[in-house]
Scaffold this motif. Structure first.
Motif, PDB file in Angstrom:
ATOM      1  N   GLU A   1       0.832  -1.206   0.000  1.00 52.78           N
ATOM      2  CA  GLU A   1       0.000   0.000   0.000  1.00 52.78           C
ATOM      3  C   GLU A   1       0.869   1.260   0.000  1.00 52.78           C
ATOM      4  O   GLU A   1       0.584   2.217  -0.725  1.00 52.78           O
ATOM      5  CB  GLU A   1      -0.951   0.007   1.206  1.00 52.78           C
ATOM      6  N   LEU A   2       1.937   1.250   0.788  1.00 47.23           N
ATOM      7  CA  LEU A   2       2.862   2.392   0.781  1.00 47.23           C
ATOM      8  C   LEU A   2       3.487   2.572  -0.596  1.00 47.23           C
ATOM      9  O   LEU A   2       3.681   3.712  -1.055  1.00 47.23           O
ATOM     10  CB  LEU A   2       3.950   2.204   1.846  1.00 47.23           C
ATOM     11  N   VAL A   3       3.782   1.478  -1.271  1.00 48.82           N
ATOM     12  CA  VAL A   3       4.333   1.545  -2.630  1.00 48.82           C
ATOM     13  C   VAL A   3       3.308   2.198  -3.559  1.00 48.82           C
ATOM     14  O   VAL A   3       3.650   3.082  -4.348  1.00 48.82           O
ATOM     15  CB  VAL A   3       4.748   0.142  -3.132  1.00 48.82           C
ATOM     16  N   LYS A   4       2.046   1.789  -3.462  1.00 50.97           N
ATOM     17  CA  LYS A   4       0.986   2.387  -4.295  1.00 50.97           C
ATOM     18  C   LYS A   4       0.892   3.888  -4.069  1.00 50.97           C
ATOM     19  O   LYS A   4       0.621   4.647  -4.996  1.00 50.97           O
ATOM     20  CB  LYS A   4      -0.373   1.751  -3.983  1.00 50.97           C
ATOM     21  N   GLN A   5       1.110   4.324  -2.819  1.00 52.17           N
ATOM     22  CA  GLN A   5       1.013   5.739  -2.472  1.00 52.17           C
ATOM     23  C   GLN A   5       2.268   6.521  -2.863  1.00 52.17           C
ATOM     24  O   GLN A   5       2.281   7.740  -2.765  1.00 52.17           O
ATOM     25  CB  GLN A   5       0.791   5.902  -0.958  1.00 52.17           C
ATOM     26  N   GLY A   6       3.324   5.817  -3.263  1.00 46.92           N
ATOM     27  CA  GLY A   6       4.582   6.486  -3.586  1.00 46.92           C
ATOM     28  C   GLY A   6       5.454   6.741  -2.369  1.00 46.92           C
ATOM     29  O   GLY A   6       6.421   7.491  -2.440  1.00 46.92           O
ATOM     30  N   ASN A   7       5.129   6.094  -1.241  1.00 44.50           N
ATOM     31  CA  ASN A   7       5.889   6.282  -0.009  1.00 44.50           C
ATOM     32  C   ASN A   7       6.862   5.147   0.285  1.00 44.50           C
ATOM     33  O   ASN A   7       7.453   5.105   1.361  1.00 44.50           O
ATOM     34  CB  ASN A   7       4.954   6.454   1.189  1.00 44.50           C
ATOM     35  N   ALA A   8       7.026   4.230  -0.662  1.00 44.81           N
ATOM     36  CA  ALA A   8       7.982   3.135  -0.490  1.00 44.81           C
ATOM     37  C   ALA A   8       8.262   2.520  -1.861  1.00 44.81           C
ATOM     38  O   ALA A   8       7.478   2.694  -2.800  1.00 44.81           O
ATOM     39  CB  ALA A   8       7.428   2.069   0.460  1.00 44.81           C
ATOM     40  N   VAL A   9       9.388   1.816  -1.942  1.00 43.42           N
ATOM     41  CA  VAL A   9       9.720   0.998  -3.110  1.00 43.42           C
ATOM     42  C   VAL A   9      10.368  -0.278  -2.592  1.00 43.42           C
ATOM     43  O   VAL A   9      11.058  -0.267  -1.581  1.00 43.42           O
ATOM     44  CB  VAL A   9      10.693   1.707  -4.104  1.00 43.42           C
ATOM     45  N   TRP A  10      10.102  -1.363  -3.310  1.00 41.76           N
ATOM     46  CA  TRP A  10      10.762  -2.616  -2.976  1.00 41.76           C
ATOM     47  C   TRP A  10      12.208  -2.512  -3.432  1.00 41.76           C
ATOM     48  O   TRP A  10      12.478  -2.083  -4.551  1.00 41.76           O
ATOM     49  CB  TRP A  10      10.056  -3.802  -3.628  1.00 41.76           C
ATOM     50  N   ALA A  11      13.155  -2.894  -2.577  1.00 44.81           N
ATOM     51  CA  ALA A  11      14.574  -2.691  -2.865  1.00 44.81           C
ATOM     52  C   ALA A  11      15.392  -3.975  -2.812  1.00 44.81           C
ATOM     53  O   ALA A  11      16.598  -3.926  -2.995  1.00 44.81           O
ATOM     54  CB  ALA A  11      15.159  -1.670  -1.891  1.00 44.81           C
ATOM     55  N   GLY A  12      14.763  -5.094  -2.575  1.00 50.78           N
ATOM     56  CA  GLY A  12      15.493  -6.359  -2.521  1.00 50.78           C
ATOM     57  C   GLY A  12      15.780  -6.882  -3.914  1.00 50.78           C
ATOM     58  O   GLY A  12      15.590  -6.184  -4.915  1.00 50.78           O
ATOM     59  N   ALA A  13      16.218  -8.103  -3.983  1.00 52.99           N
ATOM     60  CA  ALA A  13      16.480  -8.742  -5.271  1.00 52.99           C
ATOM     61  C   ALA A  13      15.216  -8.684  -6.118  1.00 52.99           C
ATOM     62  O   ALA A  13      14.099  -8.723  -5.589  1.00 52.99           O
ATOM     63  CB  ALA A  13      16.917 -10.185  -5.057  1.00 52.99           C
ATOM     64  N   LYS A  14      15.397  -8.589  -7.410  1.00 52.34           N
ATOM     65  CA  LYS A  14      14.268  -8.438  -8.331  1.00 52.34           C
ATOM     66  C   LYS A  14      13.203  -9.505  -8.067  1.00 52.34           C
ATOM     67  O   LYS A  14      13.491 -10.689  -7.997  1.00 52.34           O
ATOM     68  CB  LYS A  14      14.760  -8.516  -9.766  1.00 52.34           C
ATOM     69  N   GLY A  15      11.985  -9.040  -7.911  1.00 56.40           N
ATOM     70  CA  GLY A  15      10.867  -9.941  -7.703  1.00 56.40           C
ATOM     71  C   GLY A  15      10.609 -10.314  -6.252  1.00 56.40           C
ATOM     72  O   GLY A  15       9.605 -10.938  -5.954  1.00 56.40           O
ATOM     73  N   THR A  16      11.511  -9.923  -5.352  1.00 55.36           N
ATOM     74  CA  THR A  16      11.295 -10.245  -3.939  1.00 55.36           C
ATOM     75  C   THR A  16      10.700  -9.040  -3.223  1.00 55.36           C
ATOM     76  O   THR A  16      10.857  -7.905  -3.648  1.00 55.36           O
ATOM     77  CB  THR A  16      12.602 -10.641  -3.223  1.00 55.36           C
ATOM     78  N   LYS A  17      10.017  -9.324  -2.163  1.00 55.54           N
ATOM     79  CA  LYS A  17       9.406  -8.272  -1.351  1.00 55.54           C
ATOM     80  C   LYS A  17       9.828  -8.478   0.101  1.00 55.54           C
ATOM     81  O   LYS A  17       8.995  -8.682   0.978  1.00 55.54           O
ATOM     82  CB  LYS A  17       7.884  -8.296  -1.502  1.00 55.54           C
TER      83      LYS A  17
END
Length: 188
Positions: free
Chosen positions: A87-103
């Motif tokens: 949800e934070l990603v949808k709002q622009g307040n976070a991005v996933w930063a791990g290995a591609k495809g991981t959360k």
């Protein structure tokens, strides 16, 4: 009464909901979950801002406040935290930063990179630093930025802010030997 935890300076004030055991369990009713998720998003942003935190390993995060309440002996599950971060990603307040495809790891933007970019550009304007090459280290940790809200900003978030400025043609980035040696020239 709201819970607190000690940080550098003032203790963080947890909302009353933090002491309500069901807050740590994903609610099955979709409208209730939507409200609960909003409250978690607000709490994450407030807590991370207060403590000037920028990244999160979900597996580690669920063992510490704000995702664990030791008094209640309750903690948010990793899969539920992942939904909150989505949800934070949808709002622009976070991005996933791990290995591609991981959360598993994310960057948390309690202030969006666009806002940091505006603050940095305004600071450069006020000090007449346009067309001057600065290093990322100088921007984040230099004496000239002491007292600025972006002083001490982590390298990944700062880089995203500089990328915003570059996309607006308000900055040019120069490669360095490391991320801290990365140079930036700001333009009016």
């Amino acid at each position: 009464m709201a819970s607190t935890i000690a940080a550098a300076g003032e203790p963080f004030q947890f909302p009353e909901m933090y002491n309500f055991p069901p807050f740590f369990t994903r609610q099955p009713n979709e409208s209730t979950w939507k409200e609960q998720r909003r409250q978690w998003c607000d709490l994450v942003l407030a807590f991370y801002r207060h403590n000037r935190l920028y990244s999160m390993s979900l597996a580690e995060a669920v063992t510490e406040p704000p995702f664990a309440n030791r008094q209640l002996r309750r903690a948010l599950r990793v899969d539920v935290l992942r939904e909150v971060v989505d949800e934070l990603v949808k709002q622009g307040n976070a991005v996933w930063a791990g290995a591609k495809g991981t959360k598993d790891i994310c960057l948390v933007f309690w202030r969006k990179p666009e806002v940091w970019a505006t603050m940095i550009h305004q600071w450069a304007s006020e000090r007449g630093l346009f067309n001057t090459v600065l290093t990322v280290f100088e921007l984040a940790n230099g004496d000239d930025t002491a007292g600025q809200e972006f002083h001490g900003l982590d390298a990944a978030t700062l880089r995203r802010a500089l990328d915003v400025l570059q996309s607006q043609s308000k900055a040019q980035l120069f490669a360095g030997a490391s991320d801290e040696d990365l140079g930036v020239k700001l333009f009016a």
